[in-house]
Motif scaffolding. Structure first.
Motif, PDB file in Angstrom:
ATOM      1  N   LEU A 136       0.806  -1.217   0.000  1.00  0.00           N
ATOM      2  CA  LEU A 136       0.000   0.000   0.000  1.00  0.00           C
ATOM      3  C   LEU A 136       0.842   1.272   0.000  1.00  0.00           C
ATOM      4  O   LEU A 136       0.297   2.379  -0.045  1.00  0.00           O
ATOM      5  CB  LEU A 136      -0.938   0.012   1.215  1.00  0.00           C
ATOM      6  N   ALA A 140      -0.594   4.782  -1.511  1.00  0.00           N
ATOM      7  CA  ALA A 140      -0.677   5.913  -0.579  1.00  0.00           C
ATOM      8  C   ALA A 140       0.049   7.127  -1.134  1.00  0.00           C
ATOM      9  O   ALA A 140      -0.447   8.265  -1.058  1.00  0.00           O
ATOM     10  CB  ALA A 140      -0.101   5.516   0.783  1.00  0.00           C
ATOM     11  N   GLY A 143      -2.052   8.556  -3.877  1.00  0.00           N
ATOM     12  CA  GLY A 143      -3.203   9.258  -3.322  1.00  0.00           C
ATOM     13  C   GLY A 143      -2.849  10.641  -2.822  1.00  0.00           C
ATOM     14  O   GLY A 143      -3.582  11.613  -3.043  1.00  0.00           O
ATOM     15  N   LEU A 144      -1.709  10.750  -2.159  1.00  0.00           N
ATOM     16  CA  LEU A 144      -1.252  12.056  -1.676  1.00  0.00           C
ATOM     17  C   LEU A 144      -0.999  13.003  -2.848  1.00  0.00           C
ATOM     18  O   LEU A 144      -1.303  14.199  -2.779  1.00  0.00           O
ATOM     19  CB  LEU A 144       0.020  11.894  -0.847  1.00  0.00           C
TER      20      LEU A 144
END
Length: 556
Positions: A136, A140, A143-144
């Motif tokens: 992940l 992650a 996504g940021l």
């Protein structure tokens, strides 16, 4: 007993470290480059797949995927001079136009990816929280980045930059992909797209050009797919036959090469540089353009014209069906409503037939503006002479259809007692780089140091302004009938657009319709600068001329 124990731990170590060693060796198949950014992102992608796939199979998946994307990027660079970006991957429906460019390397890596994926699912591992946590990390980070998350995103960028020498070269995507590898490049270009904001700007400080009274003819503006010819004998093609029909020949400078029609289309319809907004203007911003965006189309619509946009390919392709609505077309037509029954690119005859039908439906005194985008001559080109014969044959067929259309349209305009202007402009050069090198259109200085002598026709990362201009040069053909005055003279119009950017052609077309929008005289004033002066701006220096608040003011 001791030997058995050592053997046990040896197998265990091999099971743990083996996939990483194989992943490292896979770089030799992909691009033989071992930069920290490449190694890091290959590992992160591997860990993500390893959440649900067998570890050994995950290695094959990563090598297959990275190899496919790397070769796809090289293919796009060779054909267009541009790199893949994240939007190219996410908007997979746009890949239909690139399917004919697939090489054996891409097919081999794609096969490896599919086989490894199947094995990985078949031999999938038991669930593990450690696998989940490791896998992940990349989602992650992504996504940021997409969330534009401020301090957290900056912290990730700092680690990438200082710890792994992964610097985002946002000003040069070609160099960014070369330096960081395709996975890191796609990660960096998966940034959130910010709409330009309104505010003060100095666009109208320059001296506007004086405009004569508009002659207001019916207008057919044809953006011709990959239509190209030189003005000399180096690469004279069938499109030059338009001069025998009374067309005046000129040139314009397209913002793209070998592909990217929508970027040229944006400049022609918006009258703004496509180099200022990030990425593909249609693709990134299509849904965000406001209804009633100020464009060349809205200029004619405000002058009482019936405006029509027609393209003989899918309306969803580069989101034209969305963009055309916002840009002010009264009606739009795409191949979904045409009788296309072949497996080749649709014939331009379908486009012209629909245009004549639209023209005939309007009242005799109704002024009309038609914007037509052809597709019949779309690449790739397949013949033993690097595609030249295939291209010439297809262009010849396309020009024959165009000549029939122009003759029919002129007859109908004469019967309706309406003046008529027909303008044909190539959207970009065809993807025939090897041919252009052989014919002397380009010399070795256009290409990377390994260069054309070795068959490497990827353009150099930094071209001079003169080289950019030569790479982007496309033909323009203009014919008018039943008009009077300076704005009706095709020779004068041809001289004002010669060797200037595509948006300068838009400013000249705008002269044909009346209106009070101060943008078009201001743009015409900018385009009165010499071609050499305009060429000095290059790709990255148009923003001072076309400030972002101007885009917000006119389009959003």
């Amino acid at each position: 007993m001791q030997v058995a124990r050592l053997r046990h731990w040896g197998f265990k170590l091999a099971a743990l470290a083996g996939p990483y060693a194989l992943l490292l060796a896979g770089r030799l198949l992909i691009d033989s480059a071992f930069s920290p950014a490449r190694l890091l992102f290959s590992l992160l992608v591997y860990l993500t797949f390893a959440i649900v796939l067998n570890r050994w199979a995950s290695v094959g998946v990563v090598i297959g995927l990275e190899g496919f994307l790397t070769h796809a990027n090289w293919a796009k660079e060779s054909l267009t001079g541009e790199t893949l970006v994240a939007r190219d991957v996410l908007e997979v429906s746009q890949g239909a136009s690139l399917s004919s460019y697939l090489g054996w390397e891409m097919a081999a890596f794609a096969t490896l990816f599919v086989i490894a994926l199947g094995i990985g699912v078949w031999k999938r591992p038991r669930f593990s929280y450690w696998r989940l946590a490791a896998g992940l990390v990349l989602p992650a980070m992504l996504g940021l980045r997409l969330a534009d998350s401020g301090s957290a995103g900056k912290a990730v960028n700092t680690v990438l930059s200082e710890g792994f020498n992964a610097h985002y070269l946002s000003y040069n995507f070609n160099e960014n992909a070369k330096q960081n590898g395709i996975f890191a490049h796609l990660y960096f270009t998966a940034e959130s797209i910010k709409l330009p904001k309104r505010g003060p700007h100095a666009f109208y400080d320059s001296t506007p050009a004086p405009l004569d009274p508009a002659p207001e003819p019916d207008v057919a503006l044809i953006l011709c797919e990959a239509c190209f010819t030189t003005t000399d004998d180096r690469f004279r093609t069938p499109i030059a036959e338009l001069t025998r029909l009374g067309f005046t020949e000129s040139t314009a400078i397209s913002p793209v090469y070998g592909g990217g029609t929508s970027e040229a289309e944006f400049e022609l319809l918006a009258g703004l540089s496509s180099q200022v907004l990030p990425g593909v203007d249609y693709q990134n911003f299509g849904p965000d353009y406001r209804d009633g965006a100020e464009s060349l189309v809205s200029r004619f619509r405000a002058a009482g014209y019936h405006t029509t946009g027609i393209h003989n390919f899918y309306g969803s392709f580069w989101k034209r069906d969305t963009v055309y609505k916002h840009f002010g077309f009264d009606e739009q037509h795409f191949v979904e409503t045409m009788a296309w029954h072949t497996r080749t690119w649709p014939s331009d005859a379908l486009l012209y037939q629909r245009a004549l039908e639209v023209y005939a439906r309007q009242p005799a005194k109704q002024k009309q503006f038609m914007f037509l985008v052809t597709v019949m001559t779309h690449g790739a080109y397949r013949s033993s002479d690097n595609g030249e014969t295939d291209y010439r044959n297809r262009l010849g067929a396309a020009v024959a259809e165009m000549q029939k259309f122009v003759a029919d349209l002129e007859k109908r305009a004469k019967k309706r007692k309406r003046p008529l202007t027909v303008i044909v402009v190539g959207d970009h050069k065809p993807s025939l780089t090897a041919v252009f090198y052989r014919k002397g259109v380009f010399d070795a200085g256009y290409f990377r140091t390994t260069g054309a002598a070795n068959g490497d026709f990827r353009f150099a990362f930094k071209l001079t302004p003169a080289q950019y201009r030569a790479r982007g040069e496309v033909p323009v053909f203009i014919k008018t009938g039943g008009l009077k005055g300076r704005n009706a003279d095709p020779a004068a119009l041809a001289a004002r657009v010669a060797e200037r950017p595509m948006f300068c052609l838009a400013s000249e077309v705008a002269r044909l319709a009346s209106g009070n929008d101060r943008f078009w005289p201001a743009l015409a004033g900018i385009c009165e600068r010499s071609p050499d002066d305009l060429a000095r701006h290059g790709k990255a220096a148009w923003q001072p001329v076309f400030p972002l608040p101007l885009y917000a003011e006119r389009l959003f």
